[in-house]
Design a protein around this motif. Structure first.
Motif, PDB file in Angstrom:
ATOM      1  N   GLU A 148       1.950   6.417  -7.174  1.00 41.52           N
ATOM      2  CA  GLU A 148       0.936   7.160  -7.641  1.00 41.52           C
ATOM      3  C   GLU A 148       1.140   8.802  -7.383  1.00 41.52           C
ATOM      4  O   GLU A 148       1.209   9.494  -8.147  1.00 41.52           O
ATOM      5  N   THR A 149       2.124   8.978  -6.216  1.00 45.55           N
ATOM      6  CA  THR A 149       2.609  10.331  -5.871  1.00 45.55           C
ATOM      7  C   THR A 149       3.573  10.984  -6.776  1.00 45.55           C
ATOM      8  O   THR A 149       3.467  11.955  -7.171  1.00 45.55           O
ATOM      9  N   LYS A 162       2.674   1.676  -3.376  1.00 43.20           N
ATOM     10  CA  LYS A 162       1.688   2.031  -4.316  1.00 43.20           C
ATOM     11  C   LYS A 162       1.318   3.363  -4.381  1.00 43.20           C
ATOM     12  O   LYS A 162       1.213   4.235  -5.399  1.00 43.20           O
ATOM     13  N   GLU A 163       1.174   3.823  -2.892  1.00 46.31           N
ATOM     14  CA  GLU A 163       0.997   5.287  -2.907  1.00 46.31           C
ATOM     15  C   GLU A 163       2.034   6.429  -3.115  1.00 46.31           C
ATOM     16  O   GLU A 163       1.783   7.158  -3.813  1.00 46.31           O
ATOM     17  N   LYS A 164       3.312   5.816  -3.131  1.00 53.04           N
ATOM     18  CA  LYS A 164       4.370   6.338  -3.489  1.00 53.04           C
ATOM     19  C   LYS A 164       4.415   6.515  -4.968  1.00 53.04           C
ATOM     20  O   LYS A 164       4.786   7.607  -5.501  1.00 53.04           O
ATOM     21  N   LYS A 199       5.619  14.250   0.739  1.00 57.39           N
ATOM     22  CA  LYS A 199       4.910  13.199   1.026  1.00 57.39           C
ATOM     23  C   LYS A 199       5.829  11.965   0.598  1.00 57.39           C
ATOM     24  O   LYS A 199       5.649  10.939   1.404  1.00 57.39           O
ATOM     25  N   LEU A 227       6.652   8.785   2.901  1.00 58.89           N
ATOM     26  CA  LEU A 227       6.412   7.330   2.575  1.00 58.89           C
ATOM     27  C   LEU A 227       7.662   6.601   2.317  1.00 58.89           C
ATOM     28  O   LEU A 227       7.506   5.321   2.694  1.00 58.89           O
ATOM     29  N   THR A 270       0.760  -1.414  -0.081  1.00 53.32           N
ATOM     30  CA  THR A 270       0.074  -0.008  -0.155  1.00 53.32           C
ATOM     31  C   THR A 270       0.889   1.206  -0.033  1.00 53.32           C
ATOM     32  O   THR A 270       0.802   2.236  -0.851  1.00 53.32           O
ATOM     33  N   THR A 271       1.934   1.243   0.691  1.00 53.96           N
ATOM     34  CA  THR A 271       2.882   2.427   1.003  1.00 53.96           C
ATOM     35  C   THR A 271       3.548   2.650  -0.534  1.00 53.96           C
ATOM     36  O   THR A 271       3.630   3.811  -0.789  1.00 53.96           O
ATOM     37  N   GLN A 285       1.722  11.860  -9.965  1.00 57.90           N
ATOM     38  CA  GLN A 285       1.243  13.183  -9.756  1.00 57.90           C
ATOM     39  C   GLN A 285       2.476  14.233  -9.993  1.00 57.90           C
ATOM     40  O   GLN A 285       2.334  15.204 -10.600  1.00 57.90           O
TER      41      GLN A 285
END
Length: 644
Positions: free
Chosen positions: A108-109, A104-106, A230, A234, A101-102, A112
């Motif tokens: 996605e960030t 994946k969030e990284k 962010k 992460l 999850t961490t 961005q």
């Protein structure tokens, strides 16, 4: 120039002990599994041991997570680490949930940030436009398009002066383009778009740009800074998680690789009621180790057979070469892996390739350059080609001393010849006319000798494979060898030494009769091998086919021998190319002379190394390997616990 002796291992036992047998064989790391039904009779009722590789999907999940986390997979010590596949699957699911999850969030960030930077890049071309772009695009009756127009196309806008709507408003520019916007009434938009498209206008995406470009860029940069912070958070979370769990992840990875290896053995097993059969190959030197390990398992029967007795099953091949020959296994494999019944040509290849390469690339300076280049290729880049070029470079240096050439300087070693051998100058002056012919004759002589050696190897290899017909009557068998050798000796003695040995008796006994035997090799081979129906079905067709085939064979003897002329030709080419370099260098001053010599030597060395490497390999494959080597074997690939 040898292959490891192999043993066929046949195992029969109770199905309850199959996993124990598989585990032992997997840990030994020397077992090459094979289709068991090929080695047993009456196996119609045997069925494959049906089971699913439960570790595969879990291993793939863990590899994906480790790749995202930047963890290099490695096999660690798992002695005493006992955990089931189901338990490992649950742990991997937890890791995937927490760390995944961490990560994946990284990811996605980061996407961005990439998008923001792209928007900043696009918007930067319109800085200076004090209009709010989102309001321009929202106009109901006016269409607009932001992008770039080639400067050549911008000049062509003058051709559309009659159309008041063909207007381009540049905001910024670079070497090739004007960046800006054009507008048009909605009802004229399609026509204006077509005109600008013909002018090679390129649209730039500004969707999402709010306010003026200057304000938008400032806000996007602030947003990028926030996203980067962010990512740092992460990263810290991921590092903390890995600090606590990395060792366990590597243990699970190693255990899953182990289970995966065990499955690759188990998948070859067959069962009949409560029994299983399993077969495979091991090197003879590991026979005692395997026997000892299998003896500890109850209710199994083990049989080991010499691979010589199982030739029909194509035993796998394991090379067994010394430090000099081993690098040349690379070229042997390129041609084809030797089958278990023939010889390994790597040793012959190592000697002849190094010898011919050295003769054709004979220069002390270039040999030293190639040596360091080969070391770099092998040690730094890990290229197997570099490893085999090391003995070639040494051979080149040695023959450089023979030819007296150092970076193209042909007389720099004259003093050495005077002191060591009492000679006024070097013994081999390549470019002298009489020496040129001697070099050509020597190259052909080397070719004849190597062709004869290749035929001798074919006779030995054929006898080893018990192919008596080919050994005796083949084109490269005893008859072919006798024909070729007698012809060569006869021509050399008659034309060069003045010895008249080409008498009618000599020609009939040593040339004509062997050639006739080669002509009838097929029926004669069948006869000596004990076949009753050795005569061809159609005598006329047999004679016609074999006549043209024999003509082609005789022609190949000539062309194969003449192919070795390139060995002498490259000796002359080297001297000629370096003479050209010296002529070019003499056209410049002292500095230009040195620079031209350095550049010229590098170019000549690189070009010659490439050409010589290819040409020698061609001689090996087409003129020698084709005479004695089949190369239809399969490599020995034992199941080992290693990185997947």
């Amino acid at each position: 120039m040898a292959l490891s002796k192999m043993k066929l291992v046949s195992i029969i036992g109770m199905v309850d002990h199959l996993d124990e047998v598989v585990t032992m064989l997997g840990h030994c790391g020397v077992f090459h599994p094979d289709d068991a039904t090929e080695f047993f009779s009456e196996t119609e009722k045997f069925l494959p041991v049906s089971s699913k590789n439960e570790s595969s999907s879990t291993l793939n999940k863990l590899k994906a997570i480790m790749s995202q986390a930047g963890i290099e997979p490695e096999i660690v010590d798992i002695d005493g680490y006992s955990v089931s596949v189901d338990e490992m699957a649950k742990v991997v699911e937890t890791i995937e949930k927490d760390l995944g999850t961490t990560l994946k969030e990284k990811e996605e960030t980061q996407a961005q940030i990439k998008n923001c930077l792209r928007q900043i890049e696009n918007s930067s071309h319109f800085v200076g436009l004090d209009l709010e772009i989102d309001k321009i695009e929202a106009c109901e009756f006016i269409a607009s398009d932001f992008g770039r127009l080639p400067k050549d196309s911008y000049k062509k806008l003058q051709e559309f002066e009659d159309n008041e709507f063909v207007q381009f408003f540049p905001v910024s520019s670079d070497d090739k383009y004007y960046w800006g916007v054009y507008t048009a009434p909605i009802d004229q938009a399609d026509e204006i778009d077509s005109i600008f498209s013909a002018l090679y206008f390129e649209h730039v995406e500004v969707e999402g740009l709010k306010g003026t470009p200057t304000d938008f860029i400032a806000k996007q940069k602030e947003y990028v800074c926030a996203l980067q912070k962010k990512i740092e958070e992460l990263d810290n979370d991921a590092k903390a998680y890995l600090f606590e769990n990395k060792d366990n992840m590597l243990k699970i990875y190693s255990k899953l690789c182990e289970q995966n290896a065990f499955y690759s053995i188990r998948s070859f097993a067959y069962r009949y009621h409560n029994n299983f059969i399993l077969a495979g190959w091991i090197p003879q030197e590991d026979e005692k180790k395997i026997h000892k390990a299998l003896e500890e398992i109850e209710s199994i029967e083990v049989n080991m057979t010499d691979a010589k007795e199982e030739i029909r099953h194509k035993p796998p091949v394991k090379f067994k070469n010394n430090f000099f020959s081993k690098p040349f296994e690379y070229y042997t494999d390129m041609y084809g892996t030797p089958n278990y019944g023939e010889i390994d040509p790597s040793g012959f290849l190592a000697f002849t390739y190094s010898l011919l390469f050295g003769i054709m690339f004979g220069d002390v300076g270039h040999g030293v350059l190639l040596f360091f280049a080969a070391l770099f290729m092998y040690k730094v880049k890990g290229m197997e080609l570099g490893r085999l070029l090391i003995p070639c470079s040494i051979s080149s240096t040695i023959f450089g001393f023979v030819f007296g050439s150092v970076f193209g300087f042909e007389h720099v070693l004259d003093s050495m010849y005077q002191k060591l051998f009492g000679l006024e100058k070097k013994p081999i002056e390549v470019m002298e006319s009489h020496m040129t012919m001697n070099i050509i004759y020597s190259a052909v002589a080397i070719g004849m000798l190597l062709v004869i050696v290749a035929m001798c190897l074919n006779i030995y290899s054929s006898l080893k494979r018990k192919d008596i017909g080919n050994a005796l009557f083949g084109v490269n068998g005893v008859c072919g060898l006798l024909f070729y050798t007698s012809l060569v000796v006869g021509l050399v003695c008659s034309m060069m030494l003045g010895i008249k040995i080409m008498t009618p008796l000599y020609i009939i006994l040593l040339i004509v009769i062997p050639l006739i035997l080669v002509f009838f090799r097929e029926p004669l081979s069948k006869l000596v091998e004990g076949e009753r129906n050795f005569m061809p079905e159609s005598i006329g067709s047999f004679i016609v086919d074999n006549f043209f085939e024999l003509f082609e064979v005789c022609l190949s003897y000539v062309t194969n021998t003449m192919s070795f002329l390139r060995v002498g030709a490259f000796v002359l080419v080297h001297a000629g190319m370096m003479q050209v370099v010296f002529v070019l260098a003499s056209m410049f001053g002292s500095t230009g002379y040195v620079v031209t010599l350095i550049v010229g030597n590098i170019l000549v060395a690189a070009l010659e190394a490439l050409l010589v490497g290819i040409q020698v390999l061609r001689l090996e494959y087409y003129e020698m390997f084709s005479r004695f080597y089949i190369g239809d074997g399969r490599p020995y690939k034992p199941v080992k616990i290693e990185k997947d």
